[in-house]
Design a protein around this motif. Structure first.
Motif, PDB file in Angstrom:
ATOM      1  N   THR A 132      -3.445   0.654   7.000  1.00 33.32           N
ATOM      2  CA  THR A 132      -2.955   1.071   5.446  1.00 33.32           C
ATOM      3  C   THR A 132      -2.547  -0.374   4.507  1.00 33.32           C
ATOM      4  OG1 THR A 132      -2.655   3.411   6.695  1.00 33.32           O
ATOM      5  CG2 THR A 132      -1.669   3.321   3.629  1.00 33.32           C
ATOM      6  N   ASP A 133      -1.725  -0.723   5.098  1.00 35.28           N
ATOM      7  CA  ASP A 133      -0.290  -1.683   3.940  1.00 35.28           C
ATOM      8  C   ASP A 133      -0.817  -2.440   3.981  1.00 35.28           C
ATOM      9  OD1 ASP A 133       1.941   0.312   4.239  1.00 35.28           O
ATOM     10  OD2 ASP A 133       2.697  -0.515   5.730  1.00 35.28           O
ATOM     11  N   ASP A 136      -3.547  -1.440   0.981  1.00 37.34           N
ATOM     12  CA  ASP A 136      -3.265  -1.512   0.121  1.00 37.34           C
ATOM     13  C   ASP A 136      -2.228  -2.365  -1.301  1.00 37.34           C
ATOM     14  OD1 ASP A 136      -0.979   0.862  -1.351  1.00 37.34           O
ATOM     15  OD2 ASP A 136       0.094  -0.199  -1.351  1.00 37.34           O
ATOM     16  N   GLY A 160      -1.300   4.085  -0.255  1.00 35.38           N
ATOM     17  CA  GLY A 160       0.289   3.589   0.293  1.00 35.38           C
ATOM     18  C   GLY A 160       0.832   3.537  -1.170  1.00 35.38           C
ATOM     19  N   ILE A 163      -0.906   1.659  -3.662  1.00 35.67           N
ATOM     20  CA  ILE A 163      -1.362   1.999  -4.548  1.00 35.67           C
ATOM     21  C   ILE A 163      -1.049   3.426  -5.286  1.00 35.67           C
ATOM     22  CG2 ILE A 163      -3.592   3.271  -4.309  1.00 35.67           C
ATOM     23  CD1 ILE A 163      -4.605   0.838  -2.847  1.00 35.67           C
TER      24      ILE A 163
END
Length: 451
Positions: A132-133, A136, A160, A163
């Protein structure tokens, strides 16, 4: 649902709802392109999901009078191919040739000035979930570099830390048939408006239908028109070797996070699905390891959302799940109808559109098309009732549902959450991250507020 003020209650929004939601042309609130990210490991390729999302982004661009800029981002652990920009440019060229204007923005790693923006954002970011990161951070840096007005949350991109603070546009849906963007929805799939049908989604964004669901007697004709408009572009992408069946697979670790005051009991609100998913099994098992768990199952709305429903089979499945995990189970359908109606009505009169927006996936309110249906309001109200049936209890939820749970916290004073994320799996394979209160032998109950 029709437009209403953010402070208006869900009941007021339902009174103003309309059966159809025609796409509207609304100028973007700020200048700059709509950034369309394409995540990849070794080489950029287009999946069924990305294909539909690219078309939807083009349509959103037209409705909001802004261009679409495609940017690639390598997120794999290995080195990407050296000529990925060639593939990205090829994807843009095919789409442009077929009448879907997409600008080639390049790869994040090659954007002029992106390094400065990435470094600036990295200083404000802590990594906890790589899948995810990392996207992001990369996409947020690209957003700054190209001067975008919003990010389209394409396949693999979520809201995230970075975003989540940017203007975003969510796709109509995320469930697509791998390798076949024109396949009908499976017979056992959840129906609209709760479920997703890729043919309906394409028809809706293309303006082939303005209904919030696709009636069976219109489906064949609508599907034909969708194929007629989109198949040339899909064939051209396949002919040039730019498609793939499966995209970037999530690689986050299995994790359970318990926060807030430690509770002796935990409520697990669940939708009464016809088949219990592996992730639901994992959530229930994880929650039961930390507190005495009660499953609160919505067995009311499934009768409206499946073509055929065997409520006895659904109930039996959840009873077996509860027994196997050592939990209790309560079905909303067993509540007195008058009491349930009163509680749902009370919630609809209390929650506002602001609450519904906060509970919804990031970027959903950013669409030019009508983003919410009456079902969204009813579902949130029923979820609120389920969450409040056991007072002074922790709540357990999948990570994707946490925004909705937090939006309901002001109704029930929820201060304890158990959140599971990552692929499904046994509780013993999860990493448990617990607030200090959950490590203490002392457990608070409803009568214990002094600690």
């Amino acid at each position: 649902m029709s437009d209403t003020s953010a402070a208006g209650t869900l009941q007021e929004a339902l009174h103003g709802s309309v059966p159809e939601a025609a796409p509207r042309a609304i100028p973007a609130k700020r200048e700059g392109p709509l950034l369309f990210p394409l995540l990849y490991h070794h080489r950029p390729r287009v999946t069924s999901a990305l294909f539909h999302q690219a078309i939807d982004a083009c349509q959103e661009g037209r409705r909001t009078r802004r261009r679409v800029c495609l940017v690639g981002a390598a997120v794999g652990r290995g080195e990407p191919a050296e000529d990925t920009s060639y593939d990205l440019a090829g994807i843009c060229e095919v789409l442009n040739d077929e009448g879907w204007p997409v600008e080639f923005g390049g790869d994040v790693a090659e954007l002029d000035g992106c390094t400065w923006h990435l470094a600036a954002r990295a200083r404000r970011t802590s990594f906890t979930r790589r899948a995810t990161d990392l996207p992001d951070l990369l996409i947020a840096g690209a957003y700054d570099t190209v001067g975008a007005s919003a990010v389209y949350l394409s396949e693999g991109v979520t809201g995230g830390r970075s975003i989540g603070r940017l203007p975003a546009v969510a796709p109509i849906g995320r469930l697509h048939t791998p390798g076949d963007p024109f396949a009908p929805a499976p017979g056992g799939a959840k129906l609209r408006p709760a479920g997703y049908d890729q043919i309906w989604g394409a028809a809706f964004t293309l303006g082939e239908t303005n209904a919030t669901a696709l009636p069976d007697d219109e489906r064949l004709d609508v599907a034909r028109r969708v194929r007629q408009r989109l198949k040339p572009a899909w064939r051209a992408l396949r002919r040039t070797g730019l498609t793939i069946h499966h995209g970037v697979e999530p690689s986050d670790a299995r994790r359970v996070v318990a926060s807030g005051r430690r509770r002796a009991t935990v409520t697990v609100p669940l939708f009464g699905a016809r088949e219990i998913s592996d992730s639901t099994n994992s959530l229930v098992e994880a929650a039961a390891t930390l507190a005495r768990a009660t499953l609160i199952v919505d067995d009311i709305t499934p009768t409206l959302l499946y073509r055929s429903v065997d409520l006895d089979a659904i109930r039996a499945g959840f009873r077996n799940l509860a027994t196997g995990a050592g939990c209790q189970v309560l079905f909303l359908g067993d509540l007195d109808a008058a009491i349930l109606h009163e509680r749902v009505h009370e919630v609809l009169e209390t929650l506002t559109m602001t609450d519904l927006i906060a509970a919804s996936p990031h970027g959903k309110p950013g669409r030019a098309q009508a983003a919410f249906t009456g079902y969204d309001a009813i579902h949130l109200a029923i979820m609120a009732v389920a969450c409040g049936l056991r007072s002074n209890s922790a709540l357990a939820a999948q990570a994707a549902n946490v925004p909705a749970v937090r939006a309901l916290s002001r109704l029930h004073g929820v201060d304890s959450l158990i959140v599971r994320s990552g692929p499904a799996g046994p509780a013993r394979e999860h990493e448990f991250r617990l607030d200090a209160a959950w490590l203490s032998p002392h457990v608070t109950s409803g009568a214990d507020h002094a600690h």
